[in-house]
Enzyme design. Sequence first.
Site, mmCIF file in Angstrom:
data_model
loop_
_atom_site.group_PDB
_atom_site.id
_atom_site.type_symbol
_atom_site.label_atom_id
_atom_site.label_comp_id
_atom_site.label_asym_id
_atom_site.label_seq_id
_atom_site.Cartn_x
_atom_site.Cartn_y
_atom_site.Cartn_z
ATOM 1 N N ARG A 102 0.689 -1.060 0.093
ATOM 2 C CA ARG A 102 -0.076 -0.206 -0.153
ATOM 3 C C ARG A 102 0.759 1.074 -0.002
ATOM 4 O O ARG A 102 1.476 1.584 0.927
ATOM 5 C CB ARG A 102 -1.071 -0.009 1.269
ATOM 6 C CG ARG A 102 -1.464 1.594 1.299
ATOM 7 C CD ARG A 102 -2.676 1.351 2.620
ATOM 8 N NE ARG A 102 -3.867 0.541 2.088
ATOM 9 C CZ ARG A 102 -5.049 0.844 2.403
ATOM 10 N NH1 ARG A 102 -5.044 1.767 3.272
ATOM 11 N NH2 ARG A 102 -6.170 0.280 1.860
ATOM 12 N N HIS A 129 -7.406 0.771 -6.470
ATOM 13 C CA HIS A 129 -7.636 0.030 -5.304
ATOM 14 C C HIS A 129 -8.409 -1.567 -5.733
ATOM 15 O O HIS A 129 -9.502 -1.773 -5.400
ATOM 16 C CB HIS A 129 -8.333 0.668 -4.395
ATOM 17 C CG HIS A 129 -8.541 0.114 -2.948
ATOM 18 N ND1 HIS A 129 -7.689 -1.106 -2.532
ATOM 19 C CD2 HIS A 129 -9.008 0.455 -1.632
ATOM 20 C CE1 HIS A 129 -8.062 -1.145 -1.327
ATOM 21 N NE2 HIS A 129 -8.502 -0.253 -0.520
ATOM 22 N N GLN A 132 -10.253 -3.773 -3.237
ATOM 23 C CA GLN A 132 -11.467 -3.326 -2.799
ATOM 24 C C GLN A 132 -12.449 -3.499 -3.979
ATOM 25 O O GLN A 132 -13.674 -3.997 -3.782
ATOM 26 C CB GLN A 132 -11.467 -1.760 -2.791
ATOM 27 C CG GLN A 132 -12.583 -0.920 -2.206
ATOM 28 C CD GLN A 132 -12.881 -1.416 -0.885
ATOM 29 O OE1 GLN A 132 -12.120 -1.329 0.079
ATOM 30 N NE2 GLN A 132 -14.246 -1.979 -0.687
ATOM 31 N N ASP A 224 -17.130 7.675 -1.587
ATOM 32 C CA ASP A 224 -15.828 7.350 -0.835
ATOM 33 C C ASP A 224 -15.384 8.986 -0.187
ATOM 34 O O ASP A 224 -16.144 9.822 -0.594
ATOM 35 C CB ASP A 224 -14.769 6.882 -1.626
ATOM 36 C CG ASP A 224 -13.305 6.740 -1.192
ATOM 37 O OD1 ASP A 224 -13.288 6.410 0.118
ATOM 38 O OD2 ASP A 224 -12.363 6.757 -1.764
ATOM 39 N N CYS A 264 -16.350 2.167 0.604
ATOM 40 C CA CYS A 264 -15.211 1.348 0.801
ATOM 41 C C CYS A 264 -14.779 1.358 2.254
ATOM 42 O O CYS A 264 -14.098 0.518 2.912
ATOM 43 C CB CYS A 264 -14.130 1.674 -0.044
ATOM 44 S SG CYS A 264 -13.517 3.388 0.194
ATOM 45 N N ARG A 292 -13.875 -7.984 1.830
ATOM 46 C CA ARG A 292 -12.558 -7.937 1.566
ATOM 47 C C ARG A 292 -11.759 -9.224 1.825
ATOM 48 O O ARG A 292 -10.878 -9.639 1.110
ATOM 49 C CB ARG A 292 -11.852 -6.787 2.184
ATOM 50 C CG ARG A 292 -12.244 -5.280 2.134
ATOM 51 C CD ARG A 292 -12.006 -4.860 0.714
ATOM 52 N NE ARG A 292 -10.603 -4.801 0.683
ATOM 53 C CZ ARG A 292 -9.708 -4.043 1.092
ATOM 54 N NH1 ARG A 292 -10.207 -2.904 1.457
ATOM 55 N NH2 ARG A 292 -8.381 -4.074 0.983
HETATM 56 N N1 CP Z 1 -11.291 0.153 2.359
HETATM 57 C C1 CP Z 1 -9.930 0.185 2.743
HETATM 58 O O1 CP Z 1 -9.222 -0.158 2.156
HETATM 59 O O2 CP Z 1 -9.968 0.251 4.076
HETATM 60 P P1 CP Z 1 -8.454 0.607 5.074
HETATM 61 O O3 CP Z 1 -7.858 1.670 4.342
HETATM 62 O O4 CP Z 1 -8.777 0.706 6.373
HETATM 63 O O5 CP Z 1 -7.591 -0.634 4.457
HETATM 64 N N1 NVA Z 2 -9.773 6.994 -1.337
HETATM 65 C C1 NVA Z 2 -9.341 6.571 -0.247
HETATM 66 C C2 NVA Z 2 -9.635 4.963 -0.030
HETATM 67 C C3 NVA Z 2 -9.356 4.645 1.439
HETATM 68 C C4 NVA Z 2 -9.723 3.064 1.461
HETATM 69 C C5 NVA Z 2 -8.057 6.835 0.086
HETATM 70 O O1 NVA Z 2 -7.107 6.755 -0.740
HETATM 71 O O2 NVA Z 2 -7.640 7.529 1.088
#
Ligand code: CP
Ligand code: NVA
Length: 325
Positions: A102, A129, A132, A224, A264, A292
């Site tokens: 990540r 993502h 997701q 989101d 999400c 997930r």
């Molecule tokens: N939706 C999602 O990826 O959540 P986190 O950022 O908590 O991993």
């Molecule tokens: N768009 C958000 C998604 C978090 C799971 C971010 O990138 O922070």
Amino acid sequence: MPIGDFVSIRDFSPQQIEALLDLACHVKADPRSYRSTLAGQTLAMIFEKPSLRTRVTFDVGIHQLGGFALYLSPAEINLGKRESVYDVAHNLERMVQAVMIRTFAHALVEEFAGYAGIPVINGLTDFSHPCQALADYLTMFEVKGRVRGLKVAFIGDGNNVAHSLMFAGAQLGAHVLVATPPDFEPKAEAVAWARERAAQTGGSCGITHDPREAAGAADVIYTDTWTSMGQEQEAEQRRRVFQPYQVNASLFAEAQPDAIFMHCLPAHRGEEVTTEVMDSHRSVVFAQAENRLHAQKAIMLQVMEAGGEVGRKFAGRAEALTRAR
Ligand code: CP
Ligand code: NVA
């Protein structure tokens, strides 16, 4: 199938995405059959941003498959700064069986995957993502009984989650309509790819600035955060610009009477969604979060299973998840 890395939904055929969803359904229905499939395998999880769902579901998921997860925090790795991406990749490939990353720049995950001789899974970048999106369409399939032909409205920022929702929707024949304020649209190349693929699968991908147009007759309303990780300095300006795009009872009423609400998470109640919608009986956000786990177990099986037996089995017999029941 078996697939090598899981970096983007775009890297696969519609059949491969269907096969992953099919496998996720089987893993969810019968987890005990898979409990030693990844025995003795380790997944390194490199996190350069915070997480609840991604961290917990990968950790619990690989444990349930008989393997082990190793959490590496931003302070520990500092990819490309403390040590080059090339060197980190060539270290980890000798120590673990797969890496989940990540991070901010999508190119970094692609670069890492290019060097590493082990599977790499994208756990979120600024661009996409994909884990997701797989969980999202698994949830839609479970609740609505089909994916093909569903009208999915994404209302808010044209961000990483929107991109992957568009990509997977195009692969699976859904109609994805994204409503954003001007200048916050999804990237043009992402829209172009989704349109081209959707033309082959019977789906579509549309962009509008009118949230009511997107919500109208939708089967799914998705939103989101307005401020993604790394954009914190823009939060105040974004709160002003995005206010008309809040998913509240009035906007949700534009959708089909049996429409569902998706997010999400993490959610910012009172900003992109009201508590009324988030906690309504039409909200599936926690089922979505649980999925997930099941979706990522399918991904890990596909990329990590020695011999690829599960992957081959599901490649050959993907049930038509996208077909109307
Ligand atoms: N939706 C999602 O990826 O959540 P986190 O950022 O908590 O991993
Ligand atoms: N768009 C958000 C998604 C978090 C799971 C971010 O990138 O922070």
